[in-house]
Write an enzyme that holds these catalytic residues in place. Sequence first.
Site, short mmCIF file in Angstrom:
data_model
loop_
_atom_site.label_atom_id
_atom_site.label_comp_id
_atom_site.label_asym_id
_atom_site.label_seq_id
_atom_site.Cartn_x
_atom_site.Cartn_y
_atom_site.Cartn_z
N CYS A 86 0.60 -1.07 0.29
CA CYS A 86 -0.15 0.29 -0.36
C CYS A 86 0.91 1.64 0.17
CB CYS A 86 -1.41 0.26 0.92
SG CYS A 86 -2.55 -1.07 1.42
N CYS A 212 -15.34 1.67 6.54
CA CYS A 212 -13.75 -0.09 5.55
C CYS A 212 -13.54 1.33 4.20
CB CYS A 212 -14.90 -1.39 4.89
SG CYS A 212 -14.69 -2.40 6.72
N SER A 213 -12.30 1.56 4.07
CA SER A 213 -12.65 1.90 2.87
C SER A 213 -12.91 1.58 1.70
CB SER A 213 -10.85 2.57 2.79
OG SER A 213 -10.08 1.85 2.42
N LYS A 338 -11.07 6.61 3.72
CA LYS A 338 -12.81 6.52 3.34
C LYS A 338 -13.31 7.25 2.10
CE LYS A 338 -14.87 5.02 6.41
NZ LYS A 338 -15.28 5.05 4.82
N HIS A 342 -8.95 3.22 -2.50
CA HIS A 342 -7.56 2.88 -2.54
C HIS A 342 -7.39 2.19 -3.40
CE1 HIS A 342 -3.36 2.19 -1.00
NE2 HIS A 342 -3.77 0.87 -0.32
#
Length: 400
Positions: A86, A212-213, A338, A342
């Site tokens: 990430c 959760c994103s 959020k 991502h």
Amino acid sequence: MGSHGIKDKVAIVGMGCTTFGEHWERSADDLLVDATEECFASTPSLPKGDVDAYWIGTMNSGQSGVVLSKPLGIDYKPVTRVENMCATGSEAVRAACYAVASGAYDRVMAVGVEKLKDTGFAGLVRSTVPGDGTASEINLTAPAAFSLLDPAYCKKYGVDPQDMRDAMTHVAWKNHLGGSRNPRAQFRKEVSKETIARQAGKVAGRLGVFDCSGVADGAAAALIVRAEDAHLYTDTPMFVKALAMVAGPASGPIDPSYDYTTFHEVVACAKDAYAQAGITNPREQLDLAEVHDCFTPTELVLMEDLGFSERGQAWRDELDGVFDQDGALAVNVDGGLKSFGHPVGASGLRMLFECWQQFRGEAGERQLPDAKLGLTHNLGGRPGTCVSFISVVGRDREGA
């Protein structure tokens, strides 16, 4: 640590960032072109032909430097593709900055891109082959792994589970509020605390959908030069104060002492970054922080690992509004993961883009008063098995 740092030796003089979201009609090539064209447009005195080298960060949207050279039509220049989970986009920036600081190149570009919506996966792409289910640290989904932070934190610090739930809800509410004020975010609506805490479907543990994103596509880019040359290209450069990267031993899943209330990699990374930047009190010295809020309890733990809150107090600080836009330290004022989702290769650069806009007074409804110093943070992997990246960037150059 053995890091000497490159404080104020390099500067970002141009940036570009696409909207993040479900870009079904756009390819990774299209997103790369969009982000880099905006970046070049922000520095008209630095055309593409004058860039000496490129770094492209992507986890799963292509291999080799051709990922970037083909859509941009780059003629026989060095293009390096990097990946670090990430922190992939941030890794591209780190490598590009070090190349300039070393004197190897004068002008470079760092780019990040990811097309997650084309993979067919509901979440992040997986490179591991399905096994027999005995390797729990691999077979746990990301929401399941990060959901463990919530009960572990409550147990260690004696926090009432309802207070923790309220703090997690505030994280989501705060970051969706930021996203509602950001035209580049994937989710641009405020979400009520009632919806977050009580009306959303459960994903894992006590994590609901709004904890959760999201899953998104996106790209971002940055042009980097020597600090002493920065004003040749822009009146408002962004100076790099620190770049820290840490990879842990991945021993958490087999270490009986690991209690899921901290990311040791982040603690070590922060120590290095603050030493490079000369920061002794991050909560007081920083004006904004963009952190890796992949899940709401992650942000809470990060507030303590990054030194923004005392141990066991982040939940209280969150509820007290310390990290709101008008709080003592604005955290994820742009909406964070959020609101953006991502797209792995792009997220680190997107975080820097928020600092870039804030320092230039271009953040609109999110604009902070007189923002001068910001931090960006990526966390790659999962609890106990992580990499961590931290940058510190500033509006002004010391001694200039």
